[in-house]
Design an enzyme around this catalytic site. Structure first.
Site, PDB file in Angstrom:
ATOM      1  CB  CYS A  73      41.703  53.323  60.095  1.00 55.36           C
ATOM      2  SG  CYS A  73      41.252  51.614  60.504  1.00 55.36           S
ATOM      3  CB  CYS A  79      44.045  46.230  58.984  1.00 53.73           C
ATOM      4  SG  CYS A  79      42.877  45.896  57.652  1.00 53.73           S
ATOM      5  CD  GLN A 292      33.048  49.158  39.681  1.00 52.68           C
ATOM      6  OE1 GLN A 292      33.814  49.105  40.640  1.00 52.68           O
ATOM      7  NE2 GLN A 292      33.449  48.988  38.437  1.00 52.68           N
ATOM      8  CD  GLU A 342      30.142  38.638  33.568  1.00 53.76           C
ATOM      9  OE1 GLU A 342      30.774  37.763  34.183  1.00 53.76           O
ATOM     10  OE2 GLU A 342      30.628  39.745  33.239  1.00 53.76           O
ATOM     11  CG  ASP A 387      34.094  47.132  33.431  1.00 54.34           C
ATOM     12  OD1 ASP A 387      35.267  47.153  33.845  1.00 54.34           O
ATOM     13  OD2 ASP A 387      33.112  47.366  34.163  1.00 54.34           O
ATOM     14  CB  CYS A 414      39.571  47.150  37.985  1.00 53.45           C
ATOM     15  SG  CYS A 414      39.743  45.441  37.463  1.00 53.45           S
TER      16      CYS A 414
END
Length: 485
Positions: A73, A79, A292, A342, A387, A414
């Protein structure tokens, strides 16, 4: 060692998340720096000094690492979106595996099976969602649309050759920036709280090829009369793209917070949703649905969850922090019932609609905080999938979850440091770690998903030993198992 001093040193290792360690001869402090890789000799300035450690900022790479490559990249380094594009992908995986295993070894009581880090099926062009920001390339400079500059909250780097999205997304990005410049309208200034352009949201499904494009602005100017929404829409529709544009939208956001917030969305073309497919199921996704960001990687992740959860026939499963119900629906065909919880109501609505579209009648979804809703479900699960968001599970909720005493639990993290924290309570309340596997959904970055299988100590005797399994061994054993069937 004092703040502001400049030194040179070699990064001997990188710890999660993105903390390169430098040990200087004659110094009693270890210095940590961001955005480096093992083996680089760097010149750095000292920013903070603490007892026994210090923090620095890299000024220059004096000598590259022996494993370093040229980034694919052209924006890498400026960035702030990626960290390890200058490392071969195999080395990225090794580093993530080392970091993750060290954290898990320190957090797990007793033995467990370590299964390494599964690679992403795509290394480049893997993201199905990008939120690009408007700003200026430098103070009072020309209009920019891209990513935040590394280490800056204000400057924006144009990223027309960004490698973690595909060519269709890059064309939409370039077209929108060119048209925005022609209008002469200003970007929204985060400090002065004035201006018009805020974000460009682009989502593209890997399997269906459908795109959803959403321009986020303030209401300071009229979207049609001042900006020309129809002209922008027509230009996008004339682009030579490989996929198919499912919808073009305009979202208004007058909030002072620098986040994408929906305060009213207008459909300019098509619809306000598109479809993606995972493991044979079809999911309807709106601009702000959680999904995701690596579709093919998500299949690897969810296959791991399905493998870890084990026998599900005639079992009731709780999918807690269920998002749009992806995991719940993947498990539903092989379970008696799956209940998802949720807190985001829009995600729950999408989960119900997707379950109906996939012909799944044994899924139910509740909107609310897990801590409160879990008392209202009126049933006891046999198995649980967790999760949670990046910060992990609230301790009070985790206590209620362990009170169910289920035989098996799968925790998807995560942010592995949140899993490390929650494992302390989980193990203290009778659960044992059986297996852990990483899944790389974010090539080029330091992020990694972690999947952990826990079993209730009361359900079986403690006969476990600690094993370390390389990915080569894992695939070999898996292949031998298939051949023996």
């Amino acid at each position: 060692m004092k703040k502001g001093q400049v030194y040179e040193g070699v990064i001997d290792r990188v710890e999660f998340p993105n903390r390169g360690r430098i040990a200087l001869p004659g110094e009693d402090r270890v210095i940590t720096v961001k955005n480096g890789i093992p083996g680089q000799k760097v010149r750095f300035s000292v920013n903070k000094v603490h007892k026994g450690r210090a923090e620095g900022r890299i000024l220059e790479v004096v000598e590259p690492s022996g494993m370093e490559i040229e980034s694919p990249c052209p924006h890498f380094g400026q960035c702030g979106g990626c960290t390890y594009q200058n490392l071969p992908y195999e080395e990225q995986l090794k580093m993530k595996e080392t970091q993750l295993k060290e954290m898990m070894d320190g957090a797990v009581d007793g033995g467990y099976v370590w299964e390494g880090v599964m690679p992403s099926p795509l290394r480049q062009g893997y993201r199905n969602k990008m939120e690009f920001s408007f700003g200026d390339e430098y103070k009072d400079g020309p209009l920019a649309l891209g990513m935040h500059k590394r280490g800056s909250f204000h400057d924006i780097v144009n990223v027309p050759k960004c490698q973690i999205v595909d060519e269709d997304c890059r064309r939409v990005l370039a077209c929108t920036l060119e048209y925005a410049k022609e209008t002469g309208l200003p970007y929204y200034h985060r400090m002065r709280h004035e201006g018009f352009f805020r974000h460009l949201l682009v989502r593209k499904a890997q399997k269906t090829g459908e795109l959803l494009i959403d321009l986020v602005t303030t209401g300071e100017y009229d979207f049609e009369n001042d900006f020309g929404g129809k002209e922008w829409t027509n230009r996008l529709l004339s682009l030579p793209i490989e996929g198919k544009i499912a919808g073009i939208l305009h979202t208004r956001n007058d909030s002072v917070a620098d986040v994408v917030r929906d305060e009213g969305t207008e459909v300019l073309y098509g619809s306000d949703y598109f479809y993606e497919e995972l493991l044979g199921l079809r999911f309807k996704i709106t601009p702000f649905s959680f999904f995701q960001t690596n579709s093919l990687g998500a299949e690897v992740l969810y296959e791991t969850v399905r493998e870890y959860i084990g026998e599900t026939k005639d079992r009731v499963i709780f999918d807690l922090y269920s998002g749009t119900g992806t995991i719940a629906q993947i498990l539903a065909p092989v379970a008696a019932k799956v209940t998802g919880v949720e807190i985001v109501e829009e995600a729950v609505r999408a989960a119900k609609e997707n379950a109906e579209g996939n012909g799944l009648s044994n899924c139910s979804f509740w909107a609310g905080d897990v801590l409160k809703v879990i008392d209202e479900l009126g049933e006891v699960p046999d198995l649980i999938v967790l999760d949670p968001p990046r910060d992990g599970v609230h301790p009070k909720a985790l206590r209620k979850i362990t009170d169910f005493g289920v035989e098996r639990m799968v925790y998807i993290a995560c942010k592995p440091t949140s899993l490390v924290r929650d494992l302390e309570m989980l193990q203290g309340r009778g659960y044992r770690v059986e297996r852990i596997r990483g899944v790389d959904l974010f090539p080029g970055t330091y992020h990694v998903e972690t999947v952990c299988l826990l079993s209730n100590r009361k359900s079986k005797p403690d006969t476990h030993v600690k094993l370390s399994l390389s990915m080569d061994d894992y695939y070999r054993i898996k292949e031998e198992g298939k051949n023996n069937q």
